[in-house]
Design a protein around this motif. Structure first.
Motif, mmCIF file in Angstrom:
data_model
loop_
_atom_site.group_PDB
_atom_site.id
_atom_site.type_symbol
_atom_site.label_atom_id
_atom_site.label_comp_id
_atom_site.label_asym_id
_atom_site.label_seq_id
_atom_site.Cartn_x
_atom_site.Cartn_y
_atom_site.Cartn_z
ATOM 1 N N SER A 2 8.325 21.199 57.431
ATOM 2 C CA SER A 2 7.635 19.919 57.317
ATOM 3 C C SER A 2 8.649 18.772 57.226
ATOM 4 C CB SER A 2 6.730 19.923 56.084
ATOM 5 O OG SER A 2 6.095 18.679 55.947
ATOM 6 N N THR A 68 0.174 26.001 59.846
ATOM 7 C CA THR A 68 0.724 24.666 59.605
ATOM 8 C C THR A 68 2.234 24.663 59.810
ATOM 9 O OG1 THR A 68 -1.036 24.257 57.998
ATOM 10 C CG2 THR A 68 0.842 22.768 57.931
ATOM 11 N N ASP A 72 4.472 22.360 62.454
ATOM 12 C CA ASP A 72 5.682 21.590 62.127
ATOM 13 C C ASP A 72 6.827 21.963 63.060
ATOM 14 O OD1 ASP A 72 4.692 20.030 59.976
ATOM 15 O OD2 ASP A 72 4.885 21.730 58.617
ATOM 16 N N LYS A 152 -1.540 16.746 63.101
ATOM 17 C CA LYS A 152 -0.322 17.296 63.705
ATOM 18 C C LYS A 152 -0.563 17.664 65.175
ATOM 19 C CE LYS A 152 1.486 19.290 59.372
ATOM 20 N NZ LYS A 152 2.695 18.497 59.144
#
Length: 207
Positions: A2, A68, A72, A152
């Motif tokens: 991240s 997630t 990233d 994202k």
């Protein structure tokens, strides 16, 4: 990852990504590809075979964490590739294809079902819920992690349009990007994604 995504966006904005060693940048991209691959085919739908709600929630949290993390990694890779004056060596075909594969899968299997109930699969085996009435009953509440993933994915789609303006891609890749850019216009409640998709489709048409 991240933090890497955020920092790569800053370095891109500053226009100094090309000052980094090409060899190291290529190594980073190859490592990012493995991280993208980790979450590129993971279904985030609830596992109804689990015995308890707690187990189900734990399972979903673990899956969402990996998905997630992969998002990233996609953003970091695409930030590197779309930075000004980058050497040809950074446009690694496998990494680009992996980013597209990840984005297409999670648009279809995570984002669309969460935002438009028409794309949800009936847990009782009835197939995709296709009734327009289902849209009216849909709750507008979204988990924070889903909203984060949605944002994202929007950034990835937008950045892919930048990549098209920089790098020549194969016909197969262009076809995949085209279908990814057109589908959002048939989905409801994804206006931000549709704006990004307009950029993507425009870039494809200018290719």
């Amino acid at each position: 990852l991240s933090e890497l995504g955020s920092e790569s966006a800053k370095i891109k904005a500053m226009g100094i990504m090309d000052k980094l060693s090409t060899d190291k940048t290529v190594k980073v991209l190859n490592i990012l590809e493995k991280n993208i691959q980790d979450g590129s085919k993971l279904s985030t739908l609830l596992n109804h075979n689990n015995d308890t709600e707690d187990e189900e929630r734990l399972w979903r949290d673990l899956i969402m964490e990996r998905v997630t993390k992969s998002a990233d990694a996609c953003l970091t890779a695409i930030n590197i590739m779309t930075s000004p004056n980058m050497p040809k060596a950074v446009y690694i075909e496998d990494v680009i294809e992996r980013v597209i594969q990840y984005t297409k899968f999670h648009l279809q299997n995570t984002v669309y079902p969460q935002y438009d109930p028409v794309y949800r699969v009936d847990p009782h085996g009835g197939g995709v819920l296709s009734s327009k009435a289902k849209r009216a009953k849909c709750s507008t509440h979204k988990q924070r992690v889903i909203v984060m993933l949605y944002n994202k994915v929007c950034d990835i789609v937008s950045s892919l349009s930048e990549l098209l303006e920089i790098q020549l891609l194969t016909d197969t890749t262009i076809l995949q990007i085209s279908s990814m850019g057109i589908t959002p216009f048939f989905v409801e409640n994804v206006s931000e994604l549709q704006l990004c998709a307009i950029k993507l489709v425009t870039a494809v048409s200018n290719f």
